[in-house]
Scaffold this active site. Sequence first.
Site, PDB file in Angstrom:
ATOM      1  N   GLU A   1       5.295  20.102   0.432  1.00 16.55           N
ATOM      2  CA  GLU A   1       5.909  19.165   1.373  1.00 16.55           C
ATOM      3  C   GLU A   1       5.741  19.651   2.802  1.00 16.55           C
ATOM      4  O   GLU A   1       5.368  18.891   3.705  1.00 16.55           O
ATOM      5  CB  GLU A   1       7.389  18.978   1.055  1.00 16.55           C
TER       6      GLU A   1
ATOM      7  N   ASP B   1       3.565  17.692   5.640  1.00 17.26           N
ATOM      8  CA  ASP B   1       4.210  17.204   6.857  1.00 17.26           C
ATOM      9  C   ASP B   1       3.520  17.741   8.111  1.00 17.26           C
ATOM     10  O   ASP B   1       3.131  16.981   8.997  1.00 17.26           O
ATOM     11  CB  ASP B   1       5.685  17.602   6.870  1.00 17.26           C
TER      12      ASP B   1
ATOM     13  N   SER C   1       6.344  10.644   1.423  1.00 17.27           N
ATOM     14  CA  SER C   1       6.346  11.873   2.211  1.00 17.27           C
ATOM     15  C   SER C   1       5.112  11.957   3.092  1.00 17.27           C
ATOM     16  O   SER C   1       5.129  12.625   4.127  1.00 17.27           O
ATOM     17  CB  SER C   1       6.364  13.100   1.293  1.00 17.27           C
TER      18      SER C   1
ATOM     19  N   ASP D   1       0.587  -6.738   9.053  1.00 17.41           N
ATOM     20  CA  ASP D   1       1.427  -7.288   7.990  1.00 17.41           C
ATOM     21  C   ASP D   1       0.767  -7.065   6.625  1.00 17.41           C
ATOM     22  O   ASP D   1      -0.414  -7.369   6.434  1.00 17.41           O
ATOM     23  CB  ASP D   1       1.651  -8.777   8.233  1.00 17.41           C
ATOM     24  N   ILE D   2       1.531  -6.529   5.703  1.00 20.94           N
ATOM     25  CA  ILE D   2       1.044  -6.290   4.341  1.00 20.94           C
ATOM     26  C   ILE D   2       1.606  -7.389   3.445  1.00 20.94           C
ATOM     27  O   ILE D   2       2.822  -7.576   3.377  1.00 20.94           O
ATOM     28  CB  ILE D   2       1.487  -4.902   3.818  1.00 20.94           C
TER      29      ILE D   2
ATOM     30  N   GLY E   1       5.406 -11.423   6.804  1.00 20.09           N
ATOM     31  CA  GLY E   1       6.624 -11.057   7.496  1.00 20.09           C
ATOM     32  C   GLY E   1       7.235  -9.812   6.879  1.00 20.09           C
ATOM     33  O   GLY E   1       6.633  -9.138   6.051  1.00 20.09           O
TER      34      GLY E   1
ATOM     35  N   ASP F   1       9.273  -7.409   4.505  1.00 21.20           N
ATOM     36  CA  ASP F   1       9.630  -7.408   3.084  1.00 21.20           C
ATOM     37  C   ASP F   1      10.133  -6.021   2.698  1.00 21.20           C
ATOM     38  O   ASP F   1       9.839  -5.032   3.382  1.00 21.20           O
ATOM     39  CB  ASP F   1       8.434  -7.811   2.215  1.00 21.20           C
TER      40      ASP F   1
END
Length: 593
Positions: free
Chosen positions: A302, A306, A513, A554-555, A573, A575
């Site tokens: 992690e 990061d 992550s 937008d996905i 839009g 979601d």
Amino acid sequence: MFWTSSVLLSSLLFPSLVLSTPLAPRWDDFVEKHAWAEIPPGWEHHSTPSPDHVFDMRIGLKQDKIDQLISLLYEISDPSHASYGNHLSKEETDALVAPHPDSVEFVESWLLHHNINADDATFRSSAGEWLTFPVTVAQAEAMLGAKYEVYRHTASSSYVVRTLSYSLPRHLHAHVDLVAPTTYFGTMRSMKATNFIQGFVDAGEEDPIDLNDFLDPLAVPPASCATAITPSCLKILYNTVNYTPQATNRNTLGVAGYLDEFANRADLQTFFRTFLPAAVGTNFTTVLVANGGDDQTDPGVEANLDIQYTEGMSFPTPNIYYSTGGSPPFIPDSQTPTNTNEPYLDWLNFIMAQSTVPQTFTTSYGDDEQTVPSDYATSVCNLFAQLGARGSSVLFSSGDFGVGGGDCLTNDGTNTVLFQPAFPASCPFVTAVGGTININPETAVSFSGGGFSRMFATPSYQAAAVANYTARIGRQFAGLFNPAGRAYPDVAAQGLNFRVILGGRTISVGGTSASSPTVAGVISLLNDFRLANGQSSLGFLNPLIYANPQGFNDITSGTNPGCGTNGFSALAGWDPVTGLGTPDFLKLQTIVS
């Protein structure tokens, strides 16, 4: 009878004296503050601690003007408001969260009743709203009308001293927000890092992409990015290729690390040599919080994920990795105080004590909202509000379990199947980041955490977007989620096939992550742009981004299954799978200029 007669006589002879002398509060008149119906899932009773066992108790006093701070936060975060960008100083923030003098007096009297002098506190926040001091189990039980036990977390074999319920004297409920550790069983070792390793990768796959071939804002990433995400892929996808940071003497990006996860400097240099040669020799600063470590022989997945992607996206912006210590092992009958190090509070108390703070933060940890007592969640969430008021953008991964992981049973004793929102992603004062996959076009990744809080109401900044979505799905999943709750995620980014260097080897990592540090890198560049132009940092992002959805890609395809369902669907839009979509730096740059 004599006492009653004496009071009556006194009231007749000296009425003003009786009226002006308040009765001392009763410290044994308990009213429940929080309780669990049963031992939280994943934990089991182990034993009863010695009454002489010592641990650090933390008290959060009621913040006298927190409502005013939150109102100010919304004003300074609203791009249409005259106060936009007028962030608060540490001193101004402290003045708003300081407890009322009456609260201080009541709490100190209560402590003295239990032979604790507030002057002996091992920690006192600069505003005075947080106190920490050592207590014995016997003292804590007397103070809180509680029964502490030792519990074991079955997955991590960590032990904690907690209670299934606690109370406060009736007079204190108006003066105390939180006492910990009590009913929050979460620990550094039990909370979830939102990543998973997909496997090791052959070194032959690691040929860097020449960004000079992708300077056109309309450029599509090469096909290799569909199976191997690198900083170059993300820069092309999110239109940061042509931007070079200018305010590196003022702008910083912070990564909050937990779970004894250490970001490795040698691995970062290998990462740079492979994917970003111009950055070789650049490094990050490690800040140790609450006895955190920095073991360079033990790199963390992690931590490396990061820092490698915040650095990869924001170079040459200075990055700070905050290594927050975990709980020491519980030793039965030990006289050494146990620092419980519950998630977020140690880090937040540390950050809020600094005179200057990074303009952007990313954190890739979380847990099921239902496992977090409301008093604890509210206190932590309000601390994120304070951080936003001081000019920081706070991003959290939305989780890797879609609408909920496991059996999705409630922990209120009814064992009802409900979608399980994640915290802190569900806090209305953070920006939650979901996940995508594929490159042309991007689609929602199936594990992208998203849903609706059962603890926090829908904030005004997203009310219209959320209402639009819930109207479109109608009765689908009715009863499984709270349509009046704070909805998340807010935005999204790639979440699979990230190339990460761990111990000198290349691995493939997935999870939100990966998404959160990616978006944090883009936001850090926007902060750099504003600072370089003499403007303020962006601070709390959500009012700005919901007012400007055109700044995102937008996905509109994909779902986030969980709890035995297909989960929510990504639609045009906002979601609850990918939020407003993935960032377009150039469009956002125009919006924030």
